[in-house]
Design an enzyme around this catalytic site. Structure first.
Site, PDB file in Angstrom:
ATOM      1  N   LYS A  80      -4.282 -10.061  14.190  1.00  0.00           N
ATOM      2  CA  LYS A  80      -3.301 -10.813  14.984  1.00  0.00           C
ATOM      3  C   LYS A  80      -1.972 -10.051  15.011  1.00  0.00           C
ATOM      4  CE  LYS A  80      -2.670 -13.629  10.858  1.00  0.00           C
ATOM      5  NZ  LYS A  80      -1.478 -14.309  10.436  1.00  0.00           N
ATOM      6  N   ARG A 129      -1.226 -27.121   6.586  1.00  0.00           N
ATOM      7  CA  ARG A 129      -0.978 -26.503   7.898  1.00  0.00           C
ATOM      8  C   ARG A 129      -1.947 -27.060   8.940  1.00  0.00           C
ATOM      9  NH1 ARG A 129      -0.368 -20.003   8.176  1.00  0.00           N
ATOM     10  NH2 ARG A 129      -2.609 -20.065   7.866  1.00  0.00           N
ATOM     11  N   HIS A 143      -7.736 -22.193   3.828  1.00  0.00           N
ATOM     12  CA  HIS A 143      -6.782 -21.094   3.579  1.00  0.00           C
ATOM     13  C   HIS A 143      -5.990 -21.442   2.323  1.00  0.00           C
ATOM     14  CE1 HIS A 143      -4.600 -17.554   4.711  1.00  0.00           C
ATOM     15  NE2 HIS A 143      -3.455 -18.184   4.861  1.00  0.00           N
ATOM     16  N   ARG A 170     -11.633 -13.012   5.698  1.00  0.00           N
ATOM     17  CA  ARG A 170     -10.639 -12.737   6.735  1.00  0.00           C
ATOM     18  C   ARG A 170      -9.631 -11.763   6.132  1.00  0.00           C
ATOM     19  NH1 ARG A 170     -10.739 -18.459   6.067  1.00  0.00           N
ATOM     20  NH2 ARG A 170      -8.606 -18.308   5.274  1.00  0.00           N
ATOM     21  N   TYR A 225      30.346  -1.300  13.575  1.00  0.00           N
ATOM     22  CA  TYR A 225      30.996  -2.589  13.871  1.00  0.00           C
ATOM     23  C   TYR A 225      31.618  -3.201  12.623  1.00  0.00           C
ATOM     24  CZ  TYR A 225      28.495  -2.567  18.326  1.00  0.00           C
ATOM     25  OH  TYR A 225      28.037  -2.251  19.570  1.00  0.00           O
ATOM     26  N   CYS A 241      23.348  -1.154  13.981  1.00  0.00           N
ATOM     27  CA  CYS A 241      23.614  -1.654  15.342  1.00  0.00           C
ATOM     28  C   CYS A 241      22.289  -2.063  15.998  1.00  0.00           C
ATOM     29  CB  CYS A 241      24.274  -0.568  16.178  1.00  0.00           C
ATOM     30  SG  CYS A 241      25.726   0.188  15.435  1.00  0.00           S
ATOM     31  N   ASP A 286      20.674  -0.617  18.430  1.00  0.00           N
ATOM     32  CA  ASP A 286      19.774   0.489  18.784  1.00  0.00           C
ATOM     33  C   ASP A 286      20.009   1.747  17.963  1.00  0.00           C
ATOM     34  OD1 ASP A 286      19.234  -1.110  21.300  1.00  0.00           O
ATOM     35  OD2 ASP A 286      21.336  -0.557  21.589  1.00  0.00           O
TER      36      ASP A 286
HETATM   37  C1  LIG Z   1      -6.000 -18.401   8.165  1.00  0.00           C
HETATM   38  C2  LIG Z   1      -5.682 -16.987   7.784  1.00  0.00           C
HETATM   39  N1  LIG Z   1      -6.648 -16.230   7.239  1.00  0.00           N
HETATM   40  C3  LIG Z   1      -6.435 -14.951   6.885  1.00  0.00           C
HETATM   41  C4  LIG Z   1      -5.193 -14.371   7.058  1.00  0.00           C
HETATM   42  C5  LIG Z   1      -4.980 -12.955   6.614  1.00  0.00           C
HETATM   43  O1  LIG Z   1      -4.120 -12.946   5.515  1.00  0.00           O
HETATM   44  P1  LIG Z   1      -3.790 -11.585   4.777  1.00  0.00           P
HETATM   45  O2  LIG Z   1      -3.043 -10.761   5.777  1.00  0.00           O
HETATM   46  O3  LIG Z   1      -2.898 -12.002   3.659  1.00  0.00           O
HETATM   47  O4  LIG Z   1      -5.078 -10.982   4.367  1.00  0.00           O
HETATM   48  C6  LIG Z   1      -4.164 -15.127   7.609  1.00  0.00           C
HETATM   49  C7  LIG Z   1      -2.850 -14.512   7.783  1.00  0.00           C
HETATM   50  O5  LIG Z   1      -1.834 -15.080   7.851  1.00  0.00           O
HETATM   51  C8  LIG Z   1      -4.409 -16.473   7.986  1.00  0.00           C
HETATM   52  O6  LIG Z   1      -3.461 -17.224   8.513  1.00  0.00           O
END
Ligand SMILES: Cc1ncc(COP(=O)(O)O)c(C=O)c1O
Length: 376
Positions: free
Chosen positions: A41, A138, A168, A221, A267, A313, A315
């Site tokens: 993601k 969540r 999670h 995951r 700045y 700054c 940029d």
């Molecule tokens: C539901 C879920 N699973 C897995 C992950 C992956 O987590 P990580 O990057 O800590 O392995 C995330 C990341 O935020 C997540 O929201």
């Protein structure tokens, strides 16, 4: 519209060999029944969605997790045919789009299911992973009765199939495992409500798989570990295998000037030279995702640690150097040059945040370039 800065020297370098090493190292630790889904993601945590998808597959990943449906569709458009799970709640009106594209989505509560029902179609059944909120607070079911009621409803639905169940953990990266264990117990209690075990049972992010692998289920995951970052920051130093950081951020001096005692930089004139000083200007700033609060931290000019002086700054930033260097001299904001290294963790510590945020924040304005490319 994001305009990419190909005509300035600032680059995010992505080490494909490091990504391959990190993913294949984790795949090697999994048992034969357990599949690694690469969490890519947020443009693969700033490393480039399609690049990381390709390298992760080459390293043994079996599917992908993304946060939003659009990221899944971008993968499909690019030709990736592996299983994809969206981790965030997908608006019910888009479930048909998900189903047609063979993208699985979370089922989080009865209300979501009711709203999604009119969009379900028997000829394109929607694959759902039932989200269990075991303590993250969540998304997902918290309560056994609510879960049972929804599982009963689903039994009669043609347009939907349960492909997975997941939770999670909030503290898998914490040396104190008490809250983690509470979540494990809650997961076991809720998962017992399923009449049969779904195809995928998964609970593990990187931290869980590294330090609590016994819980893994049959899919993990794996996110931040892909990018070679320790999910705990510095809290748990030991990882079961060496993670190799994949991201560097480099630039080059665009100007070098000498200033004198009392002269101010940037700045607010918050920095004043205490004598004759060489100041270099580097074309990166907070609009590129390099945090404004990095004044007083350092970069590497030609491998030497040099302090960032004056406010960062939008940029550009200025850096104090021990001598004059010509324009074009390499500046490393993240990564290694010679014997010196600046990690994303170092930047995050100084900025008062976590490396995840620094990596994701590197703006699309900075071109990504692969180093050590991995063939398909
Ligand atoms: C539901 C879920 N699973 C897995 C992950 C992956 O987590 P990580 O990057 O800590 O392995 C995330 C990341 O935020 C997540 O929201």
């Amino acid at each position: 519209m994001t305009v990419i800065g190909t005509h300035r020297p600032t680059r995010v370098l992505v080490d494909e060999a490091a990504i391959k090493h990190n993913v294949s190292g984790e795949v090697a630790r999994l048992d034969d029944q357990t599949e690694l889904f690469a969490v890519i993601k947020a443009d693969a945590y700033g490393h480039g969605l399609l690049r990381v998808a390709r390298v992760a597959l080459a390293a043994g990943a079996r599917g992908f997790c993304v946060a939003i449906l659009d990221e899944a569709l971008a993968l499909r458009e690019a030709g990736f045919e592996q299983p994809i799970l969206v981790l965030g709640v997908v608006s019910p009106e888009y479930v048909q789009l998900a189903a047609i594209n063979h993208v699985a989505v979370p089922l989080v509560d009865a209300e979501w299911l009711e709203s999604a029902r009119p969009y379900l179609a028997a000829d394109h059944p929607l694959a759902v992973h039932v989200a269990l909120d075991t303590g993250m607070g969540r998304i997902g079911f918290r309560n056994l009765d609510d879960l049972r009621a929804v599982l009963d409803t689903i039994t009669g639905l043609d347009g939907l199939q349960i492909e997975g169940v997941f939770t999670h953990f909030a503290t898998a990266d914490d040396p104190d495992t008490s809250y983690f264990q509470e979540q494990v117990a809650k997961f076991k209690q809720l998962v017992a409500a399923f009449p049969e075990r779904p195809r995928y049972v998964h609970v593990s992010n990187t931290a869980t798989s590294l330090w609590h692998a016994a819980c893994n289920g049959n899919m993990i995951r794996f996110g931040v570990g892909i990018y070679g970052l320790n999910p705990s920051g510095r809290a748990i130093e030991q990882t079961p295998y060496e993670l190799q950081p994949a991201m560097s951020v480099v630039s080059a001096l665009v100007q070098c000037k000498q200033i004198h005692a009392g002269d101010a930089v940037s700045y607010g004139a918050t920095y004043r030279a205490s004598g004759d000083e060489w100041i270099g200007t580097v074309p990166i700033g907070y609009a590129d995702g390099y945090p404004r609060r990095m004044q007083g931290f350092h970069g590497l000019v030609d491998g030497q640690e040099c302090t960032i002086v004056g406010r960062v700054c939008m940029d550009q930033l200025m850096i104090r150097m021990p001598r004059a260097y010509p324009a074009g001299t390499k500046v490393t904001l993240v990564g290694q040059d010679g014997n010196n290294v600046i990690s994303l963790q170092d930047v995050a510590d100084y900025a008062g945040t976590i490396h995840y945020e620094i990596a994701c924040a590197m703006s699309e304005r900075i071109p990504r370039e692969s180093i050590n490319p991995v063939g398909a």
